[in-house]
Motif scaffolding. Structure first.
Motif, short mmCIF file in Angstrom:
data_model
loop_
_atom_site.label_atom_id
_atom_site.label_comp_id
_atom_site.label_asym_id
_atom_site.label_seq_id
_atom_site.Cartn_x
_atom_site.Cartn_y
_atom_site.Cartn_z
N ASN A 84 0.63 -1.22 0.08
CA ASN A 84 0.15 -0.10 -0.02
C ASN A 84 1.02 1.22 0.08
O ASN A 84 0.46 2.23 0.54
CB ASN A 84 -1.08 -0.23 1.16
CG ASN A 84 -2.08 -1.18 1.15
OD1 ASN A 84 -2.59 -1.38 0.15
ND2 ASN A 84 -2.36 -1.73 2.22
N SER A 85 2.08 1.26 -0.73
CA SER A 85 3.01 2.27 -0.74
C SER A 85 2.49 3.66 -0.94
O SER A 85 1.84 3.83 -1.92
CB SER A 85 4.19 1.91 -1.71
OG SER A 85 4.90 3.09 -1.88
N ARG A 86 2.78 4.51 -0.11
CA ARG A 86 2.18 6.00 -0.25
C ARG A 86 3.38 6.67 -1.22
O ARG A 86 2.93 7.62 -2.11
CB ARG A 86 2.36 6.69 1.23
CG ARG A 86 1.23 6.33 2.12
CD ARG A 86 0.92 7.12 3.13
NE ARG A 86 -0.02 6.70 3.98
CZ ARG A 86 -0.68 7.50 4.84
NH1 ARG A 86 -0.41 8.97 4.98
NH2 ARG A 86 -1.61 7.02 5.63
N ALA A 109 -3.45 -9.91 -3.73
CA ALA A 109 -4.16 -10.97 -2.95
C ALA A 109 -4.00 -10.43 -1.47
O ALA A 109 -3.37 -9.54 -1.08
CB ALA A 109 -3.44 -12.18 -3.16
N ILE A 110 -4.64 -11.29 -0.69
CA ILE A 110 -4.74 -11.15 0.82
C ILE A 110 -4.13 -12.27 1.41
O ILE A 110 -4.46 -13.41 0.88
CB ILE A 110 -5.99 -10.76 1.25
CG1 ILE A 110 -6.19 -10.49 2.81
CG2 ILE A 110 -7.04 -11.92 1.05
CD1 ILE A 110 -5.45 -9.30 3.14
N GLY A 142 -4.01 -17.75 1.47
CA GLY A 142 -4.32 -16.49 0.58
C GLY A 142 -4.99 -16.69 -0.64
O GLY A 142 -5.12 -17.62 -1.03
N THR A 143 -5.61 -15.59 -1.03
CA THR A 143 -6.21 -15.58 -2.27
C THR A 143 -6.35 -14.10 -2.99
O THR A 143 -6.32 -13.17 -2.27
CB THR A 143 -7.55 -16.17 -1.92
OG1 THR A 143 -8.45 -16.22 -3.13
CG2 THR A 143 -8.34 -15.16 -0.98
N ALA A 144 -6.46 -14.15 -4.28
CA ALA A 144 -6.73 -12.88 -5.02
C ALA A 144 -8.17 -12.96 -5.40
O ALA A 144 -8.91 -11.95 -5.34
CB ALA A 144 -5.83 -12.63 -6.12
N PRO A 192 -1.62 -7.44 2.50
CA PRO A 192 -1.78 -7.33 0.93
C PRO A 192 -0.54 -7.95 0.53
O PRO A 192 0.47 -7.60 0.79
CB PRO A 192 -2.18 -6.02 0.65
CG PRO A 192 -1.29 -5.18 1.55
CD PRO A 192 -1.49 -5.95 2.93
N ILE A 193 -0.75 -8.70 -0.77
CA ILE A 193 0.36 -9.26 -1.57
C ILE A 193 0.21 -8.90 -2.99
O ILE A 193 -0.75 -9.19 -3.53
CB ILE A 193 0.43 -10.61 -1.16
CG1 ILE A 193 0.50 -11.17 0.24
CG2 ILE A 193 1.49 -11.17 -2.11
CD1 ILE A 193 0.67 -12.73 0.26
N PRO A 194 1.15 -8.11 -3.53
CA PRO A 194 1.25 -7.67 -4.99
C PRO A 194 1.12 -9.09 -5.81
O PRO A 194 1.65 -10.05 -5.71
CB PRO A 194 2.24 -7.04 -5.02
CG PRO A 194 2.76 -6.48 -3.80
CD PRO A 194 2.30 -7.57 -2.82
#
Length: 349
Positions: free
Chosen positions: A96-98, A111-112, A160-162, A195-197
């Protein structure tokens, strides 16, 4: 490393690890603290704070302005924002990079990953002293896997899942159920989600700002590994900045793209594309997952997998063995598909 199929067929996937080779398990709360302390001991000035925004320079000679709230500020009177002027920015601030938002790096799908830290009785921990487990199946994830990983004095149980983020707690309950006998008597000591890209961002360098790690989208498909690639990209980017600065006395976007991005892509882009293809083939259905677990029992598959995993590059295969593996893969997929259809037919009767 043990891989378990939807029908609970187990494949001990690390029988053919080379002598002294091992799969590392990390506790991020320990590793991150160590890295910060080491950076400080080497001369870095740490500013514990929350980054709120980034003002872009009006010309290549002007600095970036980082606006942040120092940790502990704002008690009673509201948060007090401070500003720091810098020549170069490296965004290592996660999925979630600002920094990525401020430089217009573009969006990516994520994904989460949801997991519970579980403290087991001594007998349970002894069983996981040198064992990590991965579970595949629609019940635990429609597009990824669930896991039980040892973390020194406890285990991490997660999935995990997207594709099914709203169902993550149901999938997590199924993961706990699959491993229930081994988790008996365990106590949940922490619950966490991240979160996972799913793929790299459209832009990873803009001006004198560069992204590394999860902020850049460097997470390997199929395995979900990100920590090595975060550390490696951070080092490659830092080394590039030092080289450019020593040579030219300033850093420009073209230099960062040449010295950092091009070198990164040359080393890792092919691996990422290959793992993406593997995930699409083998994580798409229960039949494909059954085939995956069957293939993972093959000695050649294990050697190729771990040679690639441990050295972070595609291992050079043997042509005849590669052809044999292709034939085995096709056979396993076909057999699993036929069996899956037959099971569904019998269920419908």
């Amino acid at each position: 490393m043990r891989l378990l199929s939807p029908s609970n067929l187990a494949s001990d996937f690390s029988r053919h690890l080379r002598p002294a080779a091992h799969i590392a398990m990390l506790r991020r709360e320990v590793l991150d603290s160590f890295l910060r302390s080491r950076a400080q001991s080497q001369g870095a000035h740490l500013l514990p704070a929350l980054l709120t925004s980034l003002s872009l320079p009006s010309s290549p000679l002007h600095p970036y302005l980082l606006h942040y709230i120092p940790s502990g500020a704002g008690a009673g009177a509201g948060p007090a924002t401070s500003t720091l002027a810098v020549d170069v920015v490296v965004g290592a601030d996660g999925a979630n990079s600002r920094v990525a938002r401020c430089i217009g790096a573009g969006d990516y799908s994520t994904a989460i990953a949801f997991q519970e830290r579980v403290r087991l009785p001594p007998a349970g921990m002894a069983a996981y002293a040198d064992l990590a487990e991965m579970y595949v199946g629609d019940d635990v994830s429609p597009d990824f896997y669930a896991w039980v990983f040892p973390k020194c004095d406890h285990v991490a149980v997660g999935t995990g899942t997207a594709a099914a983020k709203p169902a993550i707690r149901r999938l997590q309950a199924a993961a706990r159920a699959r491993a229930a006998p081994k988790l008996a008597g365990g106590v949940v000591v922490r619950v966490e989600a991240h979160p996972i890209p799913e793929h790299p961002r459209p832009r990873r360098v803009a001006g004198r700002a560069a992204l590394v790690g999860d902020a850049a989208g460097y997470v390997a498909r199929c395995s979900g590994e990100g920590i090595y690639f975060a550390a490696k990209s951070g080092r490659m980017c830092g080394d590039a900045i030092v080289r450019i600065w020593k040579e030219k006395g300033r850093v420009a976007e073209a230099d960062l793209k040449r010295e950092y991005l091009r070198r990164w892509d040359e080393e890792f882009a092919g691996t990422f594309r290959f793992l993406d293809a593997l995930q699409r083939v083998f994580y798409g259905s229960n039949a494909a997952r059954e085939a995956l677990v069957e293939l993972c029992g093959d000695e050649y598959v294990q050697r190729m997998t771990f040679d690639s995993y441990l050295h972070k590059k595609m291992a050079a295969g043997r042509p005849l063995d590669d052809l044999g593996l292709l034939w085995k893969s096709a056979g396993s997929l076909l057999r699993a598909t036929i069996l899956g259809r037959e099971v569904e037919r019998l269920r419908s009767l």
